[in-house]
Design an enzyme around this catalytic site. Sequence first.
Site, PDB file in Angstrom:
ATOM      1  N   ASP A 181      45.308  40.007  33.334  1.00 54.00           N
ATOM      2  CA  ASP A 181      45.189  41.266  32.588  1.00 54.00           C
ATOM      3  C   ASP A 181      43.872  41.341  31.832  1.00 54.00           C
ATOM      4  OD1 ASP A 181      48.306  42.691  31.748  1.00 54.00           O
ATOM      5  OD2 ASP A 181      48.026  41.139  33.239  1.00 54.00           O
ATOM      6  N   CYS A 184      51.682  34.432  33.012  1.00 48.51           N
ATOM      7  CA  CYS A 184      51.015  35.630  32.502  1.00 48.51           C
ATOM      8  C   CYS A 184      51.795  36.907  32.735  1.00 48.51           C
ATOM      9  CB  CYS A 184      49.604  35.684  33.048  1.00 48.51           C
ATOM     10  SG  CYS A 184      48.581  34.337  32.380  1.00 48.51           S
ATOM     11  N   ASP A 185      51.174  38.011  32.339  1.00 51.70           N
ATOM     12  CA  ASP A 185      51.860  39.243  31.977  1.00 51.70           C
ATOM     13  C   ASP A 185      52.820  39.815  33.019  1.00 51.70           C
ATOM     14  OD1 ASP A 185      49.464  38.841  30.375  1.00 51.70           O
ATOM     15  OD2 ASP A 185      49.931  40.757  29.465  1.00 51.70           O
ATOM     16  N   LYS A 186      52.355  40.052  34.225  1.00 56.28           N
ATOM     17  CA  LYS A 186      53.216  40.652  35.240  1.00 56.28           C
ATOM     18  C   LYS A 186      53.801  39.596  36.162  1.00 56.28           C
ATOM     19  CE  LYS A 186      51.808  44.050  33.088  1.00 56.28           C
ATOM     20  NZ  LYS A 186      51.081  43.161  32.184  1.00 56.28           N
ATOM     21  N   CYS A 197      47.451  33.674  26.832  1.00 57.94           N
ATOM     22  CA  CYS A 197      46.732  34.063  25.612  1.00 57.94           C
ATOM     23  C   CYS A 197      47.472  33.606  24.354  1.00 57.94           C
ATOM     24  CB  CYS A 197      46.522  35.557  25.578  1.00 57.94           C
ATOM     25  SG  CYS A 197      45.514  36.134  26.957  1.00 57.94           S
ATOM     26  N   GLU A 244      46.971  49.614  30.679  1.00 55.96           N
ATOM     27  CA  GLU A 244      47.077  49.354  29.241  1.00 55.96           C
ATOM     28  C   GLU A 244      45.927  50.034  28.504  1.00 55.96           C
ATOM     29  OE1 GLU A 244      49.086  44.898  29.296  1.00 55.96           O
ATOM     30  OE2 GLU A 244      46.959  45.112  28.863  1.00 55.96           O
ATOM     31  N   SER A 296      48.909  46.519  25.548  1.00 57.35           N
ATOM     32  CA  SER A 296      49.010  45.075  25.536  1.00 57.35           C
ATOM     33  C   SER A 296      49.905  44.665  24.386  1.00 57.35           C
ATOM     34  CB  SER A 296      47.620  44.458  25.365  1.00 57.35           C
ATOM     35  OG  SER A 296      47.713  43.118  24.964  1.00 57.35           O
TER      36      SER A 296
END
Length: 560
Positions: free
Chosen positions: A82, A123-125, A196, A449, A475
């Site tokens: 991301d 991570c995000d997705k 992150c 985002e 985010s």
Amino acid sequence: MAELRSSLIMAGDDAPFYRSLFKAMGYTDHELDHKPIIGIANTWNTLVPGHFNLNQVSEFVKKGVYSAGGTVVEFGVIGACDGVAQGHIGMNYILPSREIICNSVEIMAQAHRLDAVVLLASCDKIVPGMMMAAARLDIPAIIVMGGPMLGGIEFDGRKADFTSTDEAKGMYSVGKITKEEYCALENTACPGCGSCAFLGTANTMGCLSEALGLSLPGSALIPAVYGERLRSSFMAGRAIVDLVNKGITARKIITKESIRNAIKVTMAICGSTNAVLHLSAVANEAELGMDVVREFKELNKTTPQIAKVNPAAKWDMEDFYKAGGIPRVMSRLGDILDTSAITCTGKTIKENLEEYKFEYPENPEIIKTVDAPFSTTGGVAVLEGNLAPDTAISKPGAIDPSLHHFVGKARCFDSEEAAEEAILGGVIQPGEVVVIRYEGPKGGPGMREMFKAMKYMYGAGLSKTCALVTDGRFSGTNNGCFVGHISPEAAEGGPLAIVKDGDEILIDVNEGKLELHVPEEEIKERFKTWKRPEKDIPRGYLRLYAKVASSADKGAIIKN
């Protein structure tokens, strides 16, 4: 132990046909005879810092599997960053990548008759894509994280992370810091690999994997560089074999009760607003028939926020881990949760929490109790009104209380880039509501985002005097007054499409309202002349996604 799925190819008259292919890769009779075949879906790559250590994590999972009597096969799965994708066309691909991740795991597990899967992600997705695959396949499954990154140099009153660089850019644009101070963060914000260092979507979904019971207790927040990360990975390898032996499949773990537990944990920790999208998608894959957005709306009222970390406070993920992480949060929530829910340990949440040993002392500045919470209501809120007939999502836990009720004049932009240019150019004035539209699942496409826009507003000193509303998303690190996931989206004829500069907009996160103060007759008149803007969507996956994606309130899933 129930009959193994892999026995279809590893036993019987046709077995030599299949086994010869495995033996071509060096597998032995010892590994192929009556052993569960455990797939490791590995999203390792050298593009995503959160996934950089997953090959090492994988080696420890393999040790665990073999020590428990299983056989490992491993395959690769895509995973995009991301951060690298922010602020350009790359972000259009990030949410849609979730479906590719889910589909690819399904294909590999079904094509090769795997008995179980260990899903490596950070991570995000990627984490929610793995959750969706587990729910769809309904075979034994465990999710193993790579772990969060450590914080960087102190900047603006907290340990830095990569988002500090965008905040610094906003500060530089208004003369608060020098160019040298801004550029110096490039070397000091991210000291090493890991997801992150803040409670963005990546770490939120790691926490929710643990809350759902798909990850081992206490595993979500172990920093990437800690030895404990590898020891936990070994134990996950042992646990997956145990799940096969006990016949505990993913849908015995992913239930309505466990989804509600995950929603409550989201509320308690003030997790990312993207959790609403992803839990909706997971519930859909598990065929639970749940309206997850409505569950969020109701559970917000009864679940207190008892944890505060960045972006709601200065503390990072290492601090959160040492404070007790998700086991401490779930222990504090107590009877608010359904602790009878089964988990990937083969035990209930109640049993896991009773056995859990905390290695570090409590930190009441990070995790409080339900009797003395940060807020009596949850950190994520569902809003409705004539600007969001099918709901929108906000994050009161990361919004200054002075902005929980905000009325301002609209300043409209038909893309993320146009809004960012205006923010950096000093166009946005205190008291305005920045409207960013045509960034939804279909209209974006891909529901980007509005991360940079919010960071630039923060850096420019506008985060406590302005608001931002969008049919895109945010985010997990964003703060300030914001509302996303507005449904229906503008491209589908949602009311956001006809907002004009100067229109008054009401945002009330406590009352759950998002209102356009324009008479209904005027709204109808505007729609008579509205036309959906033409957008040149690149040929390929994005064009397909734009045709078949659902609205944000349904999880932005591919409908089938």
